[in-house]
Design a protein around this motif. Structure first.
Motif, short mmCIF file in Angstrom:
data_model
loop_
_atom_site.label_atom_id
_atom_site.label_comp_id
_atom_site.label_asym_id
_atom_site.label_seq_id
_atom_site.Cartn_x
_atom_site.Cartn_y
_atom_site.Cartn_z
N ALA A 5 -6.98 -1.62 -2.80
CA ALA A 5 -6.64 -2.94 -3.34
C ALA A 5 -5.12 -3.15 -3.32
O ALA A 5 -4.63 -4.22 -2.95
N LEU A 6 -4.39 -2.10 -3.68
CA LEU A 6 -2.92 -2.21 -3.70
C LEU A 6 -2.40 -2.43 -2.28
O LEU A 6 -1.46 -3.22 -2.08
N LEU A 7 -3.02 -1.76 -1.32
CA LEU A 7 -2.59 -1.94 0.08
C LEU A 7 -2.83 -3.38 0.52
O LEU A 7 -1.97 -3.99 1.18
N VAL A 8 -4.00 -3.92 0.13
CA VAL A 8 -4.30 -5.31 0.50
C VAL A 8 -3.28 -6.25 -0.13
O VAL A 8 -2.75 -7.17 0.53
N MET A 9 -2.95 -5.99 -1.40
CA MET A 9 -1.96 -6.84 -2.06
C MET A 9 -0.60 -6.77 -1.35
O MET A 9 0.08 -7.77 -1.20
N SER A 10 -0.24 -5.55 -0.90
CA SER A 10 1.03 -5.40 -0.19
C SER A 10 1.01 -6.19 1.11
O SER A 10 2.00 -6.81 1.49
N ALA A 11 -0.13 -6.13 1.79
CA ALA A 11 -0.24 -6.87 3.04
C ALA A 11 -0.08 -8.37 2.79
O ALA A 11 0.64 -9.06 3.53
N LEU A 15 7.15 -3.96 0.01
CA LEU A 15 7.59 -2.75 -0.67
C LEU A 15 7.73 -2.99 -2.18
O LEU A 15 7.35 -2.14 -2.98
N TRP A 16 8.27 -4.15 -2.53
CA TRP A 16 8.37 -4.50 -3.96
C TRP A 16 7.00 -4.49 -4.61
O TRP A 16 6.83 -4.09 -5.75
N CYS A 17 6.01 -4.95 -3.86
CA CYS A 17 4.65 -5.02 -4.39
C CYS A 17 4.02 -3.63 -4.45
O CYS A 17 3.49 -3.21 -5.48
N GLY A 18 4.09 -2.88 -3.35
CA GLY A 18 3.35 -1.63 -3.25
C GLY A 18 4.01 -0.44 -3.91
O GLY A 18 3.34 0.34 -4.60
N LEU A 19 5.31 -0.31 -3.72
CA LEU A 19 5.97 0.94 -4.12
C LEU A 19 5.90 1.22 -5.63
O LEU A 19 5.42 2.29 -6.03
N GLY A 22 5.59 -7.89 -6.56
CA GLY A 22 5.54 -8.74 -5.37
C GLY A 22 6.13 -10.11 -5.64
O GLY A 22 6.94 -10.60 -4.84
N PHE A 23 5.81 -10.66 -6.80
CA PHE A 23 6.34 -11.98 -7.11
C PHE A 23 7.85 -11.93 -7.27
O PHE A 23 8.58 -12.79 -6.77
N TRP A 24 8.33 -10.91 -7.95
CA TRP A 24 9.77 -10.73 -8.15
C TRP A 24 10.48 -10.69 -6.81
O TRP A 24 11.46 -11.38 -6.56
N GLY A 25 9.92 -9.86 -5.90
CA GLY A 25 10.53 -9.72 -4.58
C GLY A 25 10.51 -11.05 -3.82
O GLY A 25 11.46 -11.42 -3.15
N TRP A 26 9.43 -11.79 -3.99
CA TRP A 26 9.29 -13.05 -3.26
C TRP A 26 10.23 -14.09 -3.82
O TRP A 26 10.89 -14.83 -3.10
N TRP A 27 10.34 -14.10 -5.17
CA TRP A 27 11.12 -15.13 -5.87
C TRP A 27 12.60 -14.94 -5.64
O TRP A 27 13.38 -15.88 -5.55
N ILE A 84 15.17 2.22 1.94
CA ILE A 84 13.91 2.76 1.42
C ILE A 84 13.26 3.70 2.43
O ILE A 84 12.77 4.77 2.08
N PHE A 85 13.33 3.32 3.71
CA PHE A 85 12.74 4.21 4.71
C PHE A 85 13.50 5.52 4.81
O PHE A 85 12.91 6.58 4.99
N LYS A 86 14.81 5.43 4.64
CA LYS A 86 15.61 6.66 4.65
C LYS A 86 15.14 7.59 3.53
O LYS A 86 14.95 8.79 3.73
#
Lengths: 462, 288
Positions: free
Chosen positions: A9-15, A51-55, A146-151, A166-168
């Motif tokens: 579910a979290l993965l779907v939300m991240s997508a 990333l904001w949503c999933g991590l 996710g909303f924070w990142g989007w906003w 983050i990837f590093k």
């Protein structure tokens, strides 16, 4: 929701978050007249929101899961009456196990104390509760993040740098996994070794000439007093490694020279993989080859010459181990010989040297540091090798350098000490960890030296 | 941007017009004087193939005794390939085939009686990139004499090494550190060490394959002086990309173009009044 479903579910939300972030950045781009006016490409904005949503939610999930069992156990324990409250860790584990089995129905509830039945019921309830709580919390964090990142998105946002960072971090995490594992192994071995050295003095272990780890388990038992002199083991290890290296170094080196200098490309493309298959044979297969074929052969040959040869000899194990190591040496030596610049060969050939003179006097000296590094790596491999020696070298800890005699090695003893039912506080069992620690230090030292040598060699030509 | 494009087009069309003029591009016969009396090296109808690709086409060339001959031409024109046929270094290249007649004085270089080891002892070579062995300075120079058994004793070997280093103009710089690694010298010193190594076995011919292309101008000047000194005792064939260098060091200059030998003449004549249009185009920098 179950944990696996929750992760999906979290993965779907991240997508979804990725999609919304991507769309919003396209919107910015339209207003500004093209993607080139954004700071980063739309995919970076999408990635950032995802990333904001999933991590944070996944991190939260793992932290909660790590503490879930402990908290539930504590809560259960507080409800258990004093008369059956556990007094030791062993009792505590038994009790928890019993409650667990009751709750899952594996244990029939007949004749069980009502307090325990209550606890089992409470366990089911608590687990259910924590599952729901966790689901809600993780979803909330994912949605909020996710909303924070989007906003917070804007056209000037440095999304690319943030994603890179983050990837590093993620890559660093993966890289440190191996390091932490090594550290963990080392620590666990050190702790047990310290317990061993509290019972057996370190000087006896390092310099004692007799190895006979049998100790009495009960005070009234007639048994060996136990002596833990590791010298015969290390001597046996060194003897077998030495025999292995006398086989592997010449054979490996010569085959590398043949492959690198003489073999045509057709021969090379056939022989090199064939040699490397040797490295892929499981060591247990080498083990029974040594025990069933080579050892009897050596014994029979020796007997026919009037020598006394035991059925399990250091020679048999060493020879087969040497064959196993050939591909390590040949492959590494092949690489370093190929790395010697062609100009070096040309220089020698142009002086009228023959091919073999060039190899002996120019190429081998130039490649020597790399070859030495490869040999040292192979030695540490020989020292740590277990399966062949378990099957072919024997168990008797003889203090001898006669290759026709039975010897035993450090790794063989570790295996025999830890196989079967063991008491984990007797000196016998703990000695395995001390041996392991010694082995670890020796191979670590060898690897370190080998890598230093190889590195020095590389600097010479780059 | 557009100016650059125009410039490029201009160059291209110039080359095109150049290619379309038949009398300028088709090399029928070598002009000038490629043949000399009593040559050190004689090549007749020499061709070299790499697999199916022909790299050198039917070259006739003589190289005289104690002559310095320079080979010039654009990249890929076959000058290095030709050089490497003389000491059979092409033998080490897979799929390389050589045809034609090559004589070192009276001996057939590609004949069945020729021992390639002996040939390379008579025809030394200096490479583009300095390639000292990872040994001491002394051992680098002593390598050849040791292999060929030229020194009967340690004293003789010392003498050979000292003489070679002196003739290569390196002795004064390294005489106090003969046991230090040859790879620790500067680029120019390394190249002179390689020259010392080549002359240590007293070859008759020295082949030089762009010996200065990896060196700075001062080291280059030093090597060029050295070539002039060495010409008193050796026949020298030098491949170079620098026309100034060819003009400074050589007696004759051979111009190669696409695997063919276009012109061989006195160096002065090549650089002042070349006979062939292609040579003129090359030395005036119209292409390269």
């Amino acid at each position: 929701m179950q944990t696996s479903n929750l992760i999906i579910a979290l993965l779907v939300m991240s997508a979804l978050a990725y999609f919304f972030g991507y769309q919003r950045s396209r919107g910015f781009a339209r207003q500004l007249g093209g993607v080139s006016n954004l700071h980063s490409l739309p995919t970076y904005y999408g990635m950032r929101v995802a990333l904001w949503c999933g991590l944070p939610s996944v991190l939260l999930l793992f932290v909660c899961l790590a503490f879930e069992e402990t908290i539930i156990s504590k809560m259960l324990l507080s409800g258990i009456p004093d008369e059956i409250r556990p007094t030791s860790i062993a009792e505590y584990n038994l009790l928890m196990n019993k409650i667990e089995n009751l709750a899952s129905g594996a244990l029939s509830s007949e004749g069980v104390k009502p307090a325990l039945l209550d606890a089992a019921a409470a366990l089911g309830y608590l687990r259910d509760m924590s599952q729901r709580l966790l689901t809600g919390l993780a979803m909330l964090v994912a949605g909020g993040g996710g909303f924070w990142g989007w906003w917070r998105m804007s056209a000037q946002l440095r999304a690319r740098q943030q994603v890179e960072k983050i990837f590093k971090g993620f890559l660093l995490l993966c890289a440190s996994l191996a390091i932490f594992t090594t550290l963990g192994i080392l620590l666990s071995v050190i702790f047990e070794s310290v317990r061993f050295f509290q019972q057996v003095p370190i000087s006896e272990f390092l310099f004692g000439l007799e190895w006979s780890p049998q100790t009495a388990i009960r005070p009234d038992q007639v048994g060996g007093s136990g002596s833990f002199g590791a010298v015969p083991l290390f001597l046996g290890t060194m003897l077998i490694s030495f025999i292995a290296m006398t086989v592997a170094v010449p054979a490996g080196l010569m085959s590398a020279i043949y492959l690198a200098e003489y073999a045509g490309s057709k021969v090379r493309s056939f022989v090199k993989p064939a040699l490397e298959i040797l490295a892929g044979v499981p060591t247990v297969v080498y083990g029974y080859f040594a025990a069933l074929t080579v050892a009897p052969l050596i014994r029979d040959t020796g007997t026919s010459m009037g020598l006394s040869v035991t059925s399990e000899s250091a020679l048999a194990a060493g020879l087969v181990m040497g064959i196993m190591i050939i591909p390590f040496i040949s492959s590494l030596a092949d690489d370093v010989i190929n790395a010697v610049p062609q100009t070096m060969r040309d220089g020698s050939l142009a002086l009228g040297a023959t091919h073999s003179e060039t190899i002996k006097q120019v190429i081998i000296p130039a490649a020597l540091p790399g070859i030495v590094g490869g040999v040292l790596l192979a030695v540490s491999r020989a020292i740590g090798e277990t399966m062949i020696v378990v099957m072919a070298a024997g168990l008797a800890a003889n203090l001898t350098v006669n290759p026709l005699d039975t010897v035993t090695t450090v790794t063989v003893q570790i295996v025999t000490l830890l196989v079967g039912d063991q008491e984990f506080d007797s000196a016998k069992t703990l000695s395995a960890f001390a041996l392991g620690l010694m082995l670890f230090l020796v191979t670590l030292g060898l690897n370190y030296i080998a890598l230093r040598v190889v590195k020095k060699y590389r600097e010479q030509y780059e | 941007m557009s100016a650059l494009t125009m410039n490029l087009t201009a160059t291209a069309s110039e080359e095109n017009s150049f290619d379309s003029a038949p009398e300028q591009t088709v090399v029928e016969d070598t002009v000038g004087f490629p043949l000399v009396d009593d040559p050190k090296i004689r090549a007749r109808n020499a061709s070299v193939f790499y697999g199916d690709k022909q790299a050198i086409f039917n070259i006739d060339l003589d190289i005289g005794k104690h002559e310095v001959i320079a080979m010039i031409g654009p990249s890929g024109c076959g000058k290095s390939t030709f050089l490497r046929t003389i000491n059979r270094m092409n033998d080490t290249v897979d799929g390389c085939r050589v045809s034609g007649e090559f004589l070192l004085e009276e001996d057939n270089i590609y004949g069945s009686k020729m021992d390639v080891v002996e040939l390379r002892a008579r025809v030394g070579m200096v490479f583009q990139k300095p390639n000292p062995f990872p040994k001491s300075i002394f051992d680098n120079v002593a390598y050849g004499p040791k292999i060929h058994g030229l020194a009967g004793s340690r004293v003789e070997l010392d003498e050979i090494v000292e003489n070679s280093l002196k003739r290569a103009g390196l002795w004064a710089e390294v005489k106090d550190r003969l046991q230090q690694p040859g790879t620790g010298l500067s680029g120019g010193q390394q190249q002179r060490l390689c020259i010392a190594r080549a002359i240590s076995i007293s070859p008759e011919v020295i082949l030089m394959d762009e010996p200065c292309s990896a060196l700075d101008p001062i080291a280059t000047a030093r090597i060029e002086e050295l070539i002039a000194e060495l010409a008193e005792n050796y026949t020298i064939v030098i491949v170079t990309h620098s026309m100034q260098q060819a003009a400074r060091v050589s007696h004759r200059t051979a111009y190669f173009h696409l695997g063919k030998l276009v012109e061989v003449n006195e160096t002065e004549k090549v650089f002042t009044t070349p006979e062939h249009k292609l040579t003129e185009a090359y030395i005036t920098g119209r292409f390269g």
